[in-house]
Design a protein around this motif. Structure first.
Motif, short mmCIF file in Angstrom:
data_model
loop_
_atom_site.label_atom_id
_atom_site.label_comp_id
_atom_site.label_asym_id
_atom_site.label_seq_id
_atom_site.Cartn_x
_atom_site.Cartn_y
_atom_site.Cartn_z
N GLY A 1 56.58 -25.46 6.41
CA GLY A 1 57.52 -25.65 5.30
C GLY A 1 56.84 -26.36 4.16
O GLY A 1 55.66 -26.75 4.25
N ASP B 1 48.90 -31.13 -6.14
CA ASP B 1 48.99 -30.78 -4.74
C ASP B 1 49.15 -32.11 -4.01
O ASP B 1 48.18 -32.87 -3.85
CB ASP B 1 47.70 -30.04 -4.32
CG ASP B 1 47.66 -29.71 -2.83
OD1 ASP B 1 48.35 -30.38 -2.05
OD2 ASP B 1 46.89 -28.79 -2.46
N SER C 1 53.58 -30.34 1.41
CA SER C 1 53.51 -29.44 2.57
C SER C 1 54.18 -30.10 3.75
O SER C 1 53.97 -31.28 4.02
CB SER C 1 52.05 -29.15 2.93
OG SER C 1 51.99 -28.58 4.24
N ASN D 1 56.46 -22.64 3.14
CA ASN D 1 55.22 -23.39 3.36
C ASN D 1 54.71 -23.91 2.01
O ASN D 1 55.20 -23.50 0.95
CB ASN D 1 54.15 -22.57 4.10
CG ASN D 1 53.69 -21.36 3.33
OD1 ASN D 1 53.15 -21.47 2.24
ND2 ASN D 1 53.92 -20.18 3.89
N GLY D 2 53.74 -24.79 2.06
CA GLY D 2 53.25 -25.43 0.84
C GLY D 2 52.44 -24.49 -0.03
O GLY D 2 52.42 -24.64 -1.26
N THR D 3 51.77 -23.52 0.59
CA THR D 3 50.91 -22.61 -0.17
C THR D 3 51.75 -21.69 -1.06
O THR D 3 51.45 -21.53 -2.25
CB THR D 3 50.03 -21.80 0.80
OG1 THR D 3 49.32 -22.72 1.62
CG2 THR D 3 49.05 -20.92 0.07
N LYS E 1 51.21 -32.44 9.25
CA LYS E 1 51.38 -33.44 8.22
C LYS E 1 52.26 -34.60 8.74
O LYS E 1 52.93 -34.46 9.76
CB LYS E 1 52.02 -32.81 6.96
CG LYS E 1 51.26 -31.59 6.42
CD LYS E 1 49.86 -31.92 5.95
CE LYS E 1 49.31 -30.96 4.91
NZ LYS E 1 48.51 -29.85 5.41
N THR F 1 39.06 -30.33 -1.31
CA THR F 1 40.46 -30.11 -0.92
C THR F 1 40.50 -29.01 0.12
O THR F 1 39.49 -28.38 0.44
CB THR F 1 41.31 -29.73 -2.15
OG1 THR F 1 42.69 -29.55 -1.75
CG2 THR F 1 40.84 -28.43 -2.79
N PHE F 2 41.70 -28.77 0.65
CA PHE F 2 41.93 -27.68 1.59
C PHE F 2 41.86 -26.34 0.84
O PHE F 2 42.16 -26.28 -0.35
CB PHE F 2 43.31 -27.88 2.23
CG PHE F 2 43.66 -26.86 3.26
CD1 PHE F 2 42.87 -26.68 4.38
CD2 PHE F 2 44.80 -26.08 3.12
CE1 PHE F 2 43.20 -25.73 5.34
CE2 PHE F 2 45.15 -25.15 4.08
CZ PHE F 2 44.34 -24.97 5.18
N MET G 1 53.64 -30.39 -5.36
CA MET G 1 53.90 -29.64 -4.12
C MET G 1 53.70 -30.55 -2.91
O MET G 1 52.72 -31.29 -2.83
CB MET G 1 52.93 -28.45 -4.02
CG MET G 1 53.04 -27.66 -2.73
SD MET G 1 52.13 -28.36 -1.32
CE MET G 1 50.49 -27.74 -1.65
N ALA H 1 43.64 -23.87 0.53
CA ALA H 1 44.84 -23.35 -0.14
C ALA H 1 44.84 -23.66 -1.64
O ALA H 1 45.35 -22.86 -2.43
CB ALA H 1 46.11 -23.92 0.50
N THR H 2 44.29 -24.82 -2.03
CA THR H 2 44.40 -25.23 -3.43
C THR H 2 43.75 -24.22 -4.38
O THR H 2 44.44 -23.69 -5.25
CB THR H 2 43.82 -26.66 -3.63
OG1 THR H 2 44.25 -27.49 -2.57
CG2 THR H 2 44.25 -27.24 -4.96
N HIS I 1 53.82 -28.81 6.88
CA HIS I 1 53.16 -28.21 8.04
C HIS I 1 53.17 -29.19 9.21
O HIS I 1 53.16 -30.41 9.01
CB HIS I 1 51.72 -27.84 7.67
CG HIS I 1 50.99 -27.17 8.77
ND1 HIS I 1 50.10 -27.82 9.58
CD2 HIS I 1 51.03 -25.88 9.19
CE1 HIS I 1 49.62 -26.97 10.46
NE2 HIS I 1 50.16 -25.80 10.25
N VAL J 1 44.70 -33.01 -6.71
CA VAL J 1 45.13 -33.22 -5.33
C VAL J 1 45.07 -34.71 -5.02
O VAL J 1 44.05 -35.35 -5.29
CB VAL J 1 44.20 -32.47 -4.34
CG1 VAL J 1 44.70 -32.60 -2.91
CG2 VAL J 1 44.05 -31.00 -4.73
N ALA K 1 50.22 -32.43 -0.94
CA ALA K 1 50.38 -32.09 0.49
C ALA K 1 50.11 -33.28 1.40
O ALA K 1 50.67 -33.38 2.49
CB ALA K 1 49.46 -30.93 0.86
N HIS K 2 49.24 -34.20 0.95
CA HIS K 2 48.89 -35.36 1.79
C HIS K 2 49.72 -36.59 1.44
O HIS K 2 49.48 -37.64 2.03
CB HIS K 2 47.42 -35.75 1.57
CG HIS K 2 46.44 -34.71 2.01
ND1 HIS K 2 45.08 -34.87 1.86
CD2 HIS K 2 46.62 -33.51 2.59
CE1 HIS K 2 44.46 -33.80 2.34
NE2 HIS K 2 45.38 -32.96 2.78
#
Ligand SMILES: *Cc1c(COP(=O)(O)O)cnc(C)c1O
Length: 378
Positions: free
Chosen positions: A195, A159, A183, A63-65, A188, A87-88, A181, A90-91, A185, A133, A161-162
């Motif tokens: 993942g 990050d 993500s 996962n991304g985290t 996404k 941000t989410f 990184m 997790a960051t 998920h 991010v 992720a997006h």
């Protein structure tokens, strides 16, 4: 009169491959008798993603985290890391799990990303890195961030992720900073159910990251560092290989929906649309986010959010509350509202509207009509 939608319209829906495609790949895995630990699907997906993202080195994760936690470990970050409150969760959590204090820096009013001009004022002798991010897939000011990091000898971690598939001038977004990184998920744009991945510039860093994600095990006789289990298994790697065939089609569908939202909402006073980027930026259109200015629109974001639900539209307040408002971070000096004036306004105004390839043009036009009907003229 506007009627509510008959079915619930969520902010997003995962993209599903066909069950036949998955079954076929599962057969390959069953034949190979290999379920995890660097199997053939894993090796092929790493290669395919590296090409897709136009980056030199890539390591897959569960996962991304966990990936971001390993990124901090691999660069031996410590002390303080400057990041964004918008941000989410997790960051900043990844920093805490590494015994690092997150230092929240205010954001830019247009892009909603960390304000690169304010980073320098947050640097102390304890600062080791900047964790920025690319919020909603809009690229950060990568040049300014590199400049301030270079002048102070700081690492830069993104990050992203997006930002799957985002490019600046044909250059994959993962090429900026020391490590980025992604993500994967389910929610996404591109996913492997769960993942993620880290991308990096050199082979040496990849080797260290690959050790860290596999308990630090070098070979049967040697364990060389305190690693963790960050491995992606064969089943999800195989699904990821299938999903690579879906991502461009999904992106094109979202571009179309994005244009309809823009068209419908362009002249609505008090509604700010997503930022426009330089012509050389390729976006992924994963999200469609507006900001509601209560003073002009006549209604608050929270009002719009609540009323939308009565029409079966389930928008989301991404990112509200700000990370600096979480009980675990609000005692930090950098979390004070005076330090984060722009982020605090944006946190009260943002609303993520439904955005996924399965939406039709009619859905989007109706969502916009409902939104416009909330407006209260003074
Ligand atoms: C989704 C997301 C993450 C976490 O990724 P996971 O793969 O769910 O662990 C981290 N940061 C941001 C900004 C995200 O949107």
């Amino acid at each position: 009169m506007l009627e509510p939608f008959k079915e619930r319209i969520y902010v997003t829906r995962p993209v599903f491959p066909t069950i036949e495609e998955v079954t076929e790949k599962l057969r390959d895995i069953w034949d190979s008798k290999w379920l995890t630990n660097n199997g053939p699907q894993h090796t092929m997906l790493e290669h395919e993603l590296k090409n897709f993202l136009k980056v030199p080195y890539l390591s897959l994760f569960n996962n991304g985290t966990i990936a971001l936690m390993v990124a901090c470990q691999s660069l031996r970050l410590s002390g303080e890391v400057i990041t964004t409150p918008f941000t989410f969760a997790a960051t900043p959590h990844v920093l805490s799990w590494n015994n690092i204090t997150p230092i929240f820096c205010d954001v830019d009013a247009a892009t909603m990303n960390i304000d690169a001009d304010k980073i320098e004022s947050m640097i102390t002798p304890h600062t080791t890195a900047i964790l920025a991010v690319h919020v909603f897939g809009t690229p950060c000011d990568v040049e300014k961030i590199r400049d301030v990091a270079d002048r102070y000898g700081l690492k830069v971690v993104y990050d992203a992720a997006h930002a799957f598939g985002v490019e600046i001038g044909g250059n994959g977004i993962g090429n900026f900073g020391d490590i980025s990184m992604f993500s994967f998920h389910a929610t996404k744009l591109y996913h492997t159910v769960e993942g993620g991945a880290l991308v990096m510039k050199n082979e040496h860093v990849k080797q260290r990251i690959d050790l860290l994600k596999n308990f630090g095990i070098k070979n049967e006789e040697e364990v060389v560092m305190p690693g963790i289990n960050g491995k992606l298994d064969e089943i999800r790697a195989a699904i990821g290989r299938i999903m690579l065939n879906y991502v461009e089609d999904e992106r094109l569908k979202r571009i179309r929906l994005h244009a309809i939202y823009d068209e419908e909402l362009a002249d609505v006073d008090g509604v700010t649309l997503m930022p426009t980027c330089a012509d050389n930026v390729k976006l992924n259109h994963q999200y469609y986010v507006v900001r509601i200015d209560e003073k002009i629109f006549g209604r608050s974001r929270d009002f719009v959010y609540d009323e939308f639900r009565k029409f079966n539209v389930f928008a989301r307040k991404y990112f509200h509350p700000l990370c600096s408002e979480f009980t675990c971070y609000r005692q930090l000096n950098s979390s004070r509202a005076e330090n984060l004036p722009v982020a605090n306004v944006i946190g009260q105004q943002v609303l993520s509207l439904p955005m996924y390839g399965g939406l039709t043009e009619e859905h989007v036009r109706k969502i916009c009509a409902i939104l416009k009907s909330f407006r209260r003229r003074n």
